[in-house]
Design an enzyme around this catalytic site. Sequence first.
Site, short mmCIF file in Angstrom:
data_model
loop_
_atom_site.label_atom_id
_atom_site.label_comp_id
_atom_site.label_asym_id
_atom_site.label_seq_id
_atom_site.Cartn_x
_atom_site.Cartn_y
_atom_site.Cartn_z
CG ASP A 98 -2.12 0.99 1.01
OD1 ASP A 98 -2.53 1.21 -0.14
OD2 ASP A 98 -2.59 1.52 2.03
CG ASP B 148 -4.97 -1.63 -3.67
OD1 ASP B 148 -5.91 -1.85 -4.45
OD2 ASP B 148 -5.13 -1.19 -2.52
CG ASP C 282 -12.41 1.60 2.66
OD1 ASP C 282 -12.31 0.38 2.43
OD2 ASP C 282 -13.38 2.29 2.28
#
Length: 404
Positions: A198, A236, A380
């Site tokens: 991330d 991601d 989130d």
Amino acid sequence: MTRRDHTGTLVRALGVVAIVLTTLVVLVIAGGATSEARVKPSGVQHQHKHKHHRHHHKPAHHHKRAHHHKPAHHRRHRHHQATAGSPKATPAPTPALAPAPAPPAAPAPVPIASPAGDALAGDHFYVDPSDSAVVAEQQLQVQGQTAEAAAIEKIASQPEAIWLTSDGSPSVVPQIMSAATASGTVPVFVAYNIPWRDCGQYSSGGAADAADYEQFINSLTADLGQGKAVVIVEPDALTEMSCLSSSQQQTYDQLIGYAVQRIDTDADASAYVDAGNPTWQPAATEAALLQQAIGSAKAGFAVNVSSFSSQATDIAYGDAISQQTGGRHFVIDTSRAGGSVAAGQWCNPAGAAIGADPTAATGNAAVDAYLWIKDVGESDGACNGGPAAGQFWLSYALSLVGAG
């Protein structure tokens, strides 16, 4: 001297002259013959020298071409043999020879495996009794909050993915595999432990390095065994890896490739590599990133993981990627695809809502399943009033089911 003596002397003189003349004629004739004999050998010798010169010149010229132009000469020689119908060739039919090799082609793109069809056809997915929504519903029931419990039951009753987010997390897999087998269902796991995860943001963390990640994948595949399962690979990672250095990006490609190859080889699981969502990267860009990482592996891909695009938009986006990756199949995260979220909003946004229930019966040949990959109701990140990423947030969960 008498007249007779004079006459005799004259006769003798004439005889001598005749003898001399005769001798000269003989010598001339003999000399001509000798000269002719000398001219003929000289002409033959000249002709021999000329032939010798041509014979000597030809090998020297051939050797020079062979030495300096050997590849080109070799190609022409093969071409001459192949074209036996040329004017210099005999008219008799000759066997056809193989054509000369074509020049090397441009480098081929990364090979793409043929899709294996719908790997999830007929499957039903596993509901984990330890899922955060299930636990929240039970707590609400105990607390007498029946209305809220009924609302949250809309989430708790649906199969959701089990996220594996640390080196030791595969240790829960054998128990889940056993329970799923007993219930005749298929569990969905998310491998989310890649290094530099991330880009250091809300969900930062992951394995310490590439070796640790490979060990994580090895443990996962060993624990999966030969039971059927779905593995969503690294949400991601491909789409946002522009934040990394070039060497780190290469490591991502290698690790994602390693993950899908091991899952495909060592376990009876179906791998789907995360391919972002329609609002992030163009389909062509995502297809290139995906193909670079997984190469010839038979993995599919996942779209809209933890995001909010509509189901129709996700199908169109996935179809575009599929067409550019040799027809790879895909799954869609519909967990929050039922609302309307403002462009650019991704962290606990307003307007989100649950989408289609998880199912393998999608009615679309390229879409293997609608899944709830995001744990619905979990935050989130610490944004828009939410708690830390991964924590269940009751008020937001209620809003997602239209009860908040």
